[in-house]
Motif scaffolding. Sequence first.
Motif, PDB file in Angstrom:
ATOM      1  N   ARG A  10    -105.618 -31.789  24.692  1.00  0.00           N
ATOM      2  CA  ARG A  10    -104.290 -31.208  24.455  1.00  0.00           C
ATOM      3  C   ARG A  10    -103.253 -32.294  24.232  1.00  0.00           C
ATOM      4  O   ARG A  10    -103.034 -33.141  25.058  1.00  0.00           O
ATOM      5  CB  ARG A  10    -103.850 -30.334  25.645  1.00  0.00           C
ATOM      6  N   SER A  12     -99.237 -32.756  22.118  1.00  0.00           N
ATOM      7  CA  SER A  12     -98.176 -32.011  21.434  1.00  0.00           C
ATOM      8  C   SER A  12     -98.323 -32.197  19.931  1.00  0.00           C
ATOM      9  O   SER A  12     -98.360 -33.327  19.441  1.00  0.00           O
ATOM     10  CB  SER A  12     -96.804 -32.518  21.883  1.00  0.00           C
ATOM     11  N   GLY A  66     -85.199 -31.656  18.880  1.00  0.00           N
ATOM     12  CA  GLY A  66     -86.460 -31.342  19.559  1.00  0.00           C
ATOM     13  C   GLY A  66     -87.029 -29.972  19.246  1.00  0.00           C
ATOM     14  O   GLY A  66     -87.901 -29.490  19.968  1.00  0.00           O
ATOM     15  N   PHE A  69     -89.831 -28.765  14.616  1.00  0.00           N
ATOM     16  CA  PHE A  69     -91.208 -28.378  14.290  1.00  0.00           C
ATOM     17  C   PHE A  69     -91.364 -26.859  14.158  1.00  0.00           C
ATOM     18  O   PHE A  69     -92.326 -26.392  13.563  1.00  0.00           O
ATOM     19  CB  PHE A  69     -92.201 -28.954  15.311  1.00  0.00           C
ATOM     20  N   CYS A 112     -96.747 -27.037  20.538  1.00  0.00           N
ATOM     21  CA  CYS A 112     -95.724 -27.916  21.123  1.00  0.00           C
ATOM     22  C   CYS A 112     -94.662 -27.074  21.826  1.00  0.00           C
ATOM     23  O   CYS A 112     -94.327 -25.975  21.376  1.00  0.00           O
ATOM     24  CB  CYS A 112     -95.073 -28.795  20.063  1.00  0.00           C
ATOM     25  N   ARG A 156    -104.163 -36.092  16.384  1.00  0.00           N
ATOM     26  CA  ARG A 156    -103.631 -36.950  17.455  1.00  0.00           C
ATOM     27  C   ARG A 156    -104.777 -37.356  18.365  1.00  0.00           C
ATOM     28  O   ARG A 156    -105.685 -36.565  18.635  1.00  0.00           O
ATOM     29  CB  ARG A 156    -102.556 -36.218  18.252  1.00  0.00           C
TER      30      ARG A 156
HETATM   31  C1  LIG Z   1     -90.780 -29.375  30.180  1.00  0.00           C
HETATM   32  C2  LIG Z   1     -91.114 -29.917  28.815  1.00  0.00           C
HETATM   33  C3  LIG Z   1     -90.140 -29.927  27.829  1.00  0.00           C
HETATM   34  C4  LIG Z   1     -90.445 -30.395  26.553  1.00  0.00           C
HETATM   35  N1  LIG Z   1     -89.502 -30.280  25.575  1.00  0.00           N
HETATM   36  C5  LIG Z   1     -89.812 -30.676  24.326  1.00  0.00           C
HETATM   37  C6  LIG Z   1     -88.874 -30.465  23.264  1.00  0.00           C
HETATM   38  O1  LIG Z   1     -87.804 -29.881  23.438  1.00  0.00           O
HETATM   39  N2  LIG Z   1     -89.225 -30.908  22.029  1.00  0.00           N
HETATM   40  C7  LIG Z   1     -90.419 -31.546  21.780  1.00  0.00           C
HETATM   41  O2  LIG Z   1     -90.657 -31.939  20.626  1.00  0.00           O
HETATM   42  N3  LIG Z   1     -91.344 -31.730  22.762  1.00  0.00           N
HETATM   43  C8  LIG Z   1     -91.069 -31.306  24.015  1.00  0.00           C
HETATM   44  N4  LIG Z   1     -92.007 -31.423  25.011  1.00  0.00           N
HETATM   45  C9  LIG Z   1     -93.298 -32.082  24.731  1.00  0.00           C
HETATM   46  C10 LIG Z   1     -93.310 -33.499  25.309  1.00  0.00           C
HETATM   47  O3  LIG Z   1     -92.468 -34.330  24.533  1.00  0.00           O
HETATM   48  C11 LIG Z   1     -94.757 -34.026  25.352  1.00  0.00           C
HETATM   49  O4  LIG Z   1     -95.529 -33.199  26.172  1.00  0.00           O
HETATM   50  C12 LIG Z   1     -94.830 -35.458  25.861  1.00  0.00           C
HETATM   51  O5  LIG Z   1     -94.211 -36.340  24.945  1.00  0.00           O
HETATM   52  C13 LIG Z   1     -96.273 -35.939  26.090  1.00  0.00           C
HETATM   53  O6  LIG Z   1     -97.016 -35.876  24.884  1.00  0.00           O
HETATM   54  P1  LIG Z   1     -98.349 -34.975  24.767  1.00  0.00           P
HETATM   55  O7  LIG Z   1     -97.943 -33.544  25.017  1.00  0.00           O
HETATM   56  O8  LIG Z   1     -98.836 -35.199  23.379  1.00  0.00           O
HETATM   57  O9  LIG Z   1     -99.331 -35.453  25.807  1.00  0.00           O
HETATM   58  C14 LIG Z   1     -91.738 -30.929  26.280  1.00  0.00           C
HETATM   59  C15 LIG Z   1     -92.716 -30.907  27.276  1.00  0.00           C
HETATM   60  C16 LIG Z   1     -92.421 -30.393  28.510  1.00  0.00           C
HETATM   61  C17 LIG Z   1     -93.526 -30.310  29.554  1.00  0.00           C
END
Ligand SMILES: Cc1cc2nc3c(=O)[nH]c(=O)nc-3n(C[C@H](O)[C@H](O)[C@H](O)COP(=O)(O)O)c2cc1C
Length: 172
Positions: A10, A12, A66, A69, A112, A156
């Motif tokens: 998993r 994002s 953010g 996407f 994501c 990824r």
């Molecule tokens: C509480 C939370 C809020 C997040 N908010 C955003 C967001 O608003 N936009 C975004 O692009 N990713 C968001 N993410 C994804 C994180 O950026 C991502 O999980 C982190 O960079 C780690 O990368 P991975 O998920 O690929 O392991 C969020 C994740 C969490 C758990």
Amino acid sequence: MDFKEIVQRRRSIRRFTEQPVDEQQLNTILRAALMSPTGHSARGWQFVVVGERDTLDQLAATKSAGADFLKEAPVAVVVAYDATASDVWVEDASIAAVTMQYQATELGLGSCWSQIRLRTDADGHSASEAVKSLLSLPETWEVECIIAFGYPAIERKMQDESRLAWQQVIKK
Ligand SMILES: Cc1cc2nc3c(=O)[nH]c(=O)nc-3n(C[C@H](O)[C@H](O)[C@H](O)COP(=O)(O)O)c2cc1C
């Protein structure tokens, strides 16, 4: 794919192909959310499925950064919660959201999270209120996040086992 591998795979995903997510896959993802644990078994979540291009584009504009996407995602689930049903709605909604992400991974889909709670648009207006207004959601509902789903347009790397922060695990 066993759960250990799902957890490692998993990541994002913020770029999606145009291939739609079929109804059966979507229902499998929502089934996982509906099986997720909740405090006092309150189960106060509300999952709003959005597949309309124009609405997804408008959702992307509800926060200043953010959420771009969402403009590319074929479908997204708005994770809302009737806040009158539980004092731990944030936890319940978050657990359901991430459970959907793991289920999506198992199905070969990318996902994501876009944070909505506590976020604002470019003019400082509440993202949560904007989402509620756009989707005509009841006043007592709160919005935690929006999870986008689709087929990954990029690959990824899976989580690197050798980089885990084991120093942050304290065994007493
Ligand atoms: C509480 C939370 C809020 C997040 N908010 C955003 C967001 O608003 N936009 C975004 O692009 N990713 C968001 N993410 C994804 C994180 O950026 C991502 O999980 C982190 O960079 C780690 O990368 P991975 O998920 O690929 O392991 C969020 C994740 C969490 C758990």
